[in-house]
Motif scaffolding. Structure first.
Motif, short mmCIF file in Angstrom:
data_model
loop_
_atom_site.label_atom_id
_atom_site.label_comp_id
_atom_site.label_asym_id
_atom_site.label_seq_id
_atom_site.Cartn_x
_atom_site.Cartn_y
_atom_site.Cartn_z
N TYR A 1 0.77 -3.84 -3.11
CA TYR A 1 1.19 -3.41 -1.77
C TYR A 1 1.52 -4.69 -1.00
CZ TYR A 1 1.13 -2.19 3.11
OH TYR A 1 1.50 -2.05 4.43
N PHE B 1 3.57 3.14 -2.08
CA PHE B 1 4.17 3.52 -0.80
C PHE B 1 3.62 4.91 -0.47
CE2 PHE B 1 7.46 5.06 2.07
CZ PHE B 1 7.64 3.96 2.90
N LEU C 1 9.93 -0.36 1.15
CA LEU C 1 10.32 0.39 -0.04
C LEU C 1 11.60 -0.20 -0.64
CD1 LEU C 1 9.76 2.74 -1.90
CD2 LEU C 1 10.91 4.26 -0.28
N VAL D 1 7.94 2.57 -8.11
CA VAL D 1 7.02 2.88 -7.02
C VAL D 1 6.26 4.17 -7.26
CG1 VAL D 1 8.32 1.64 -5.25
CG2 VAL D 1 8.89 4.01 -5.74
N THR E 1 5.06 6.81 -4.90
CA THR E 1 5.41 7.09 -3.51
C THR E 1 5.20 8.55 -3.14
OG1 THR E 1 7.24 7.09 -1.91
CG2 THR E 1 7.84 7.38 -4.21
N THR E 2 4.86 8.77 -1.89
CA THR E 2 4.77 10.13 -1.36
C THR E 2 6.16 10.68 -1.01
OG1 THR E 2 4.43 9.26 0.87
CG2 THR E 2 2.45 9.79 -0.42
N ASN F 1 14.76 8.77 -1.77
CA ASN F 1 14.14 9.65 -2.77
C ASN F 1 15.15 10.04 -3.85
OD1 ASN F 1 11.75 9.56 -1.39
ND2 ASN F 1 12.10 11.46 -0.29
#
Length: 423
Positions: A239, A316, A332, A342, A344-345, A353
């Motif tokens: 991170y 992330f 990002l 990554v 990532t959410t 995305n």
């Protein structure tokens, strides 16, 4: 050719200032890219900042270097409380010199500019661009009513927060309505402001994407750094950035590292934070029992890409909330530009995305950070294949090809400014 020269002459007749917050060093490279592209289009452009004297003295070497480079003009004030007065006087003097001004405001007090826009005489000499780097209304609610689960609310529930958040939104609306043009971060951001103002807005989209000339996958640096820290066959999660803000989810990030290490024992965590945040981050690392797994660092921004190159997977982990879903995170973008997949959410503008999915550049985890079989399978696959550096190069190259064009948003921004400034 003659038409281009005439247009550039008109641009040079306009003094362009990018008004930014006093302590702007973390984002200076991004501000500079705007100034560079405006200068290429013939504008007399500089960064402008109103800086309290105490801050100027503390960071004298950094400020003076930027001033000498000709990119920055500073208004040094005794105390921040009177910054608006000094800015007002500065602008008034520019008008007395018969200068036409274009001012792009970002995270700075816009009210002296708004004041001049009200009067026809000054309005004819002034074009005002307001950049919203995120959404202050939803940021306020997120921060004031922060909770981890399920996530902070979209609308304030406490009376005082309702009043304050509505006031913030009203002020932002005034700025948006008075401005000649808005600088926003994504198509989602444009749509949000169109709904708020109930009209079509004049806006340029300028996402905070990494500069391919400054961030890439450096195989040599990967080898050197992994050797320096004895990382060997470790799976290195990383991170980078500040950790003081709620939306970085420092505590949950450390909790997730602890949880993942139970299933993937060779995990190491490389936390690259601001020097101001080292103590804060170490406290969280100790609290969650991952000190032995962690390499805690603070490095110069222009060296971060080397450490990202040394890692295997970036984190992330933001909440699914408006303050996140309308922005394109520079963080990002830097991960991807360094060829780093990554976890990532996916809580950011949809364009990123879609790219992550198409480029096979990461895995999506629910914003509850629940570790399911899909996430573990992805980690095991990355762990097994982390020596295949062709994949890193592929993500890096795909990112640069998609956004090399990283310059295109900046050129579009310059054309947007030009169209409004000279008509």
């Amino acid at each position: 050719m003659e038409a281009v020269l005439m247009a550039n002459k008109k641009n040079a007749d306009i003094k362009f200032y990018h008004l930014v917050q006093p302590y702007f060093f973390a984002h200076h490279h991004f501000h500079k890219r705007k100034i560079d592209v405006l200068r290429q289009n013939g504008f007399d452009a500089k960064i402008l900042s109103v800086v309290p004297k105490s801050l100027y003295i503390k960071n004298y070497n950094r400020y003076s270097m930027l001033e000498k480079n000709g990119y920055v003009e500073l208004i040094v004030v005794p105390v921040s409380a009177i910054a608006s007065i000094y800015l007002f006087v500065f602008l008034f003097r520019e008008f007395l010199k018969s200068n036409k001004l274009s001012i792009h405001v970002l995270r700075s007090n816009p009210w002296p500019i708004v004041f001049f826009k009200v009067f026809p005489f000054f309005n004819s000499k002034l074009h005002y661009f307001q950049e919203f780097e995120g959404d202050s209304y939803s940021e306020f609610i997120y921060s004031r009513e922060y909770c981890e689960f399920p996530r902070p609310p979209e609308k304030a529930s406490r009376l005082l927060n309702k009043v304050k958040s509505n006031f913030i939104l009203k002020l932002d609306k005034v700025q948006a309505l008075v401005a000649d043009g808005l600088i926003l971060m994504s198509d989602e951001h444009v749509k949000l402001w169109g709904l708020r103002l109930k009209r079509t807005i004049r806006a340029a989209v300028l996402p905070t994407l990494a500069d391919p000339k400054l961030v890439w996958f450096d195989e040599e640096a990967r080898t050197e750094i992994r050797s320096r820290y004895n990382l060997g066959d470790n799976l290195v999660l990383t991170y980078t950035g500040n950790v003081i803000c709620h939306w970085q989810r420092r505590e949950e990030m450390c909790r997730l590292i602890k949880k993942l290490s139970a299933d993937v024992p060779n995990i190491r965590f490389m936390a690259i934070v601001r020097s101001d945040d080292l103590v804060l981050m170490e406290e969280s690392i100790r609290r969650h029992g991952i000190l032995d797994l962690t390499i805690l660092l603070s490095v110069d921004h222009d060296q971060v890409y080397k450490y990202l190159s040394a890692a295997d997977l970036a984190l992330f982990l933001r909440h699914d909330h408006t303050m996140n879903t309308v922005v394109t995170s520079g963080k990002l973008g830097e991960y991807l530009s360094a060829g780093l997949p990554v976890l990532t959410t996916g809580s950011n503008a949809a364009v990123l995305n879609r790219f992550i999915s198409s480029a096979n550049a990461g895995c999506f985890i629910d914003d509850s950070l629940e570790v399911n079989a899909l996430v573990l399978d992805y980690l095991h696959a990355i762990n097994k294949d982390k020596g295949n550096l062709n994949k890193r190069h592929n993500i890096c190259n795909a990112t640069h090809a998609k956004f090399r064009d990283s310059e295109n948003p900046f050129n579009s921004y310059a054309q947007f400014v030009k169209a409004i400034s000279i008509g």
